[in-house]
Design a protein around this motif. Sequence first.
Motif, mmCIF file in Angstrom:
data_model
loop_
_atom_site.group_PDB
_atom_site.id
_atom_site.type_symbol
_atom_site.label_atom_id
_atom_site.label_comp_id
_atom_site.label_asym_id
_atom_site.label_seq_id
_atom_site.Cartn_x
_atom_site.Cartn_y
_atom_site.Cartn_z
ATOM 1 N N ASN A 147 0.804 -1.229 0.000
ATOM 2 C CA ASN A 147 0.000 0.000 0.000
ATOM 3 C C ASN A 147 0.833 1.273 0.000
ATOM 4 N N HIS A 148 2.148 1.146 0.028
ATOM 5 C CA HIS A 148 3.014 2.326 0.103
ATOM 6 C C HIS A 148 3.925 2.363 -1.132
ATOM 7 N N HIS A 149 3.380 2.848 -2.222
ATOM 8 C CA HIS A 149 4.096 2.831 -3.495
ATOM 9 C C HIS A 149 5.185 3.893 -3.595
ATOM 10 N N ASN A 150 5.115 4.931 -2.771
ATOM 11 C CA ASN A 150 6.118 5.995 -2.827
ATOM 12 C C ASN A 150 7.420 5.627 -2.116
ATOM 13 N N ILE A 151 7.373 4.598 -1.290
ATOM 14 C CA ILE A 151 8.589 4.182 -0.586
ATOM 15 C C ILE A 151 9.449 3.377 -1.551
ATOM 16 N N GLU A 152 10.656 3.890 -1.789
ATOM 17 C CA GLU A 152 11.564 3.286 -2.759
ATOM 18 C C GLU A 152 12.507 2.272 -2.130
ATOM 19 N N LYS A 153 12.916 2.513 -0.875
ATOM 20 C CA LYS A 153 13.883 1.613 -0.250
ATOM 21 C C LYS A 153 13.719 1.645 1.253
ATOM 22 N N ILE A 154 13.775 0.451 1.841
ATOM 23 C CA ILE A 154 13.826 0.277 3.287
ATOM 24 C C ILE A 154 15.083 -0.517 3.588
ATOM 25 N N ILE A 155 15.904 0.039 4.454
ATOM 26 C CA ILE A 155 17.134 -0.640 4.860
ATOM 27 C C ILE A 155 16.970 -1.072 6.308
ATOM 28 N N ILE A 156 17.036 -2.355 6.547
ATOM 29 C CA ILE A 156 17.033 -2.873 7.912
ATOM 30 C C ILE A 156 18.491 -2.942 8.334
ATOM 31 N N VAL A 157 18.834 -2.144 9.333
ATOM 32 C CA VAL A 157 20.225 -2.007 9.762
ATOM 33 C C VAL A 157 20.404 -2.758 11.080
ATOM 34 N N CYS A 158 21.146 -3.835 11.019
ATOM 35 C CA CYS A 158 21.420 -4.646 12.204
ATOM 36 C C CYS A 158 22.782 -4.251 12.767
ATOM 37 N N PHE A 159 22.792 -3.829 13.996
ATOM 38 C CA PHE A 159 24.054 -3.467 14.637
ATOM 39 C C PHE A 159 24.814 -4.716 15.040
ATOM 40 N N GLU A 160 24.101 -5.698 15.587
ATOM 41 C CA GLU A 160 24.718 -6.941 16.054
ATOM 42 C C GLU A 160 24.738 -7.983 14.936
ATOM 43 N N GLU A 161 25.802 -8.748 14.906
ATOM 44 C CA GLU A 161 25.930 -9.822 13.919
ATOM 45 C C GLU A 161 24.827 -10.866 14.082
ATOM 46 N N GLU A 162 24.440 -11.149 15.318
ATOM 47 C CA GLU A 162 23.398 -12.151 15.560
ATOM 48 C C GLU A 162 22.089 -11.758 14.865
ATOM 49 N N ASN A 163 21.661 -10.510 15.010
ATOM 50 C CA ASN A 163 20.440 -10.052 14.337
ATOM 51 C C ASN A 163 20.601 -10.093 12.822
ATOM 52 N N TYR A 164 21.761 -9.668 12.344
ATOM 53 C CA TYR A 164 22.018 -9.690 10.902
ATOM 54 C C TYR A 164 21.882 -11.117 10.354
ATOM 55 N N ASP A 165 22.480 -12.084 11.041
ATOM 56 C CA ASP A 165 22.406 -13.481 10.600
ATOM 57 C C ASP A 165 20.973 -13.996 10.588
ATOM 58 N N ILE A 166 20.176 -13.595 11.572
ATOM 59 C CA ILE A 166 18.768 -14.004 11.619
ATOM 60 C C ILE A 166 18.014 -13.454 10.409
ATOM 61 N N TYR A 167 18.169 -12.173 10.137
ATOM 62 C CA TYR A 167 17.473 -11.549 8.998
ATOM 63 C C TYR A 167 17.928 -12.155 7.670
ATOM 64 N N LYS A 168 19.228 -12.366 7.519
ATOM 65 C CA LYS A 168 19.728 -12.919 6.258
ATOM 66 C C LYS A 168 19.222 -14.344 6.051
ATOM 67 N N ALA A 169 19.114 -15.129 7.122
ATOM 68 C CA ALA A 169 18.578 -16.484 7.011
ATOM 69 C C ALA A 169 17.107 -16.447 6.590
ATOM 70 N N LEU A 170 16.354 -15.522 7.154
ATOM 71 C CA LEU A 170 14.946 -15.382 6.760
ATOM 72 C C LEU A 170 14.841 -14.949 5.301
ATOM 73 N N GLU A 171 15.695 -14.037 4.886
ATOM 74 C CA GLU A 171 15.706 -13.578 3.493
ATOM 75 C C GLU A 171 16.052 -14.745 2.561
ATOM 76 N N LYS A 172 17.076 -15.501 2.915
ATOM 77 C CA LYS A 172 17.520 -16.630 2.082
ATOM 78 C C LYS A 172 16.434 -17.677 1.935
ATOM 79 N N ASN A 173 15.670 -17.878 3.008
ATOM 80 C CA ASN A 173 14.602 -18.873 2.986
ATOM 81 C C ASN A 173 13.276 -18.314 2.501
ATOM 82 N N HIS A 174 13.322 -17.113 1.907
ATOM 83 C CA HIS A 174 12.137 -16.465 1.326
ATOM 84 C C HIS A 174 11.002 -16.425 2.335
ATOM 85 N N TYR A 175 11.312 -15.966 3.537
ATOM 86 C CA TYR A 175 10.330 -15.938 4.619
ATOM 87 C C TYR A 175 9.102 -15.131 4.255
ATOM 88 N N CYS A 176 9.286 -14.028 3.574
ATOM 89 C CA CYS A 176 8.134 -13.139 3.338
ATOM 90 C C CYS A 176 7.433 -13.467 2.050
#
Length: 176
Positions: A147-176
Motif C-alpha cells: 500500500n506504500h508505493h512511494n517508498i523506494e527503499k527500506i534498509i534494515i540495519v542490524c548493529f549486532e551480527e546475531e540479528n544480521y544473521d537471523i534476517y539474512k537467514a529469513l531472506e535466504k529462505n524467502h520468509y516473506c
Amino acid sequence: MDKRIEIIQGDITRIPVDAIVNAANSSLLGGGGVDGAIHRAGGKQILEACQAVRAKQGGCNVGDAVITVAGHLPAKYVIHTVGPHWRPGGNNEDALLANCYINCLRLAEDNHINTLSFPNISTGIYRFPKQKAAEIALKTITRSLINHHNIEKIIIVCFEEENYDIYKALEKNHYC
C-alpha cells in the motif's frame, strides 16, 4: 521478499536516508542502545524536537510513532517508535511490535519519505525474542509496502551480527 527491502549490518546513524527510525522509549528523551546513539549523533535538535512532542502530547505510546527533525544525522527526519517489552508473550506484544512498523511506514508515506532505515526494534533491553521480532518486522514491512508505493527503499540495519544473521537467514529462505 520485496526488492525494496535491503538488510545490512552497520551503524544506523551513518546510513544516508530520508528518515531514520529510532527504537525509542515512551519519554522520547533518549536512552541506551540505538535510541542513545541516535540522540548523540543527531545532537540537541532531536532532543528539543522530542521535548516539543512531549509538551504537545505527553510522549509516545507503545506501538505508536512520531516524527521529528534529524539534527546532524544523514537524514531529514527521525521517526521515533516505542516497541513493546517482552513479558513473555501474553500482553499483545506481537501486534504492538507490528504496529511500530505500520505506524512508521504511515508517517513515511504522509511525509513523502522515499527511503528509510529501521533498527531492530525491542530486541535489546526490551528482550523481545530476536527471531520472532525479525519475522514480525519482515512480514509487516512486506505486507505494508503493498500500500506504500512511494517508498523506494527500506534498509534494515542490524548493529549486532546475531540479528544480521537471523534476517539474512529469513531472506535466504524467502520468509516473506
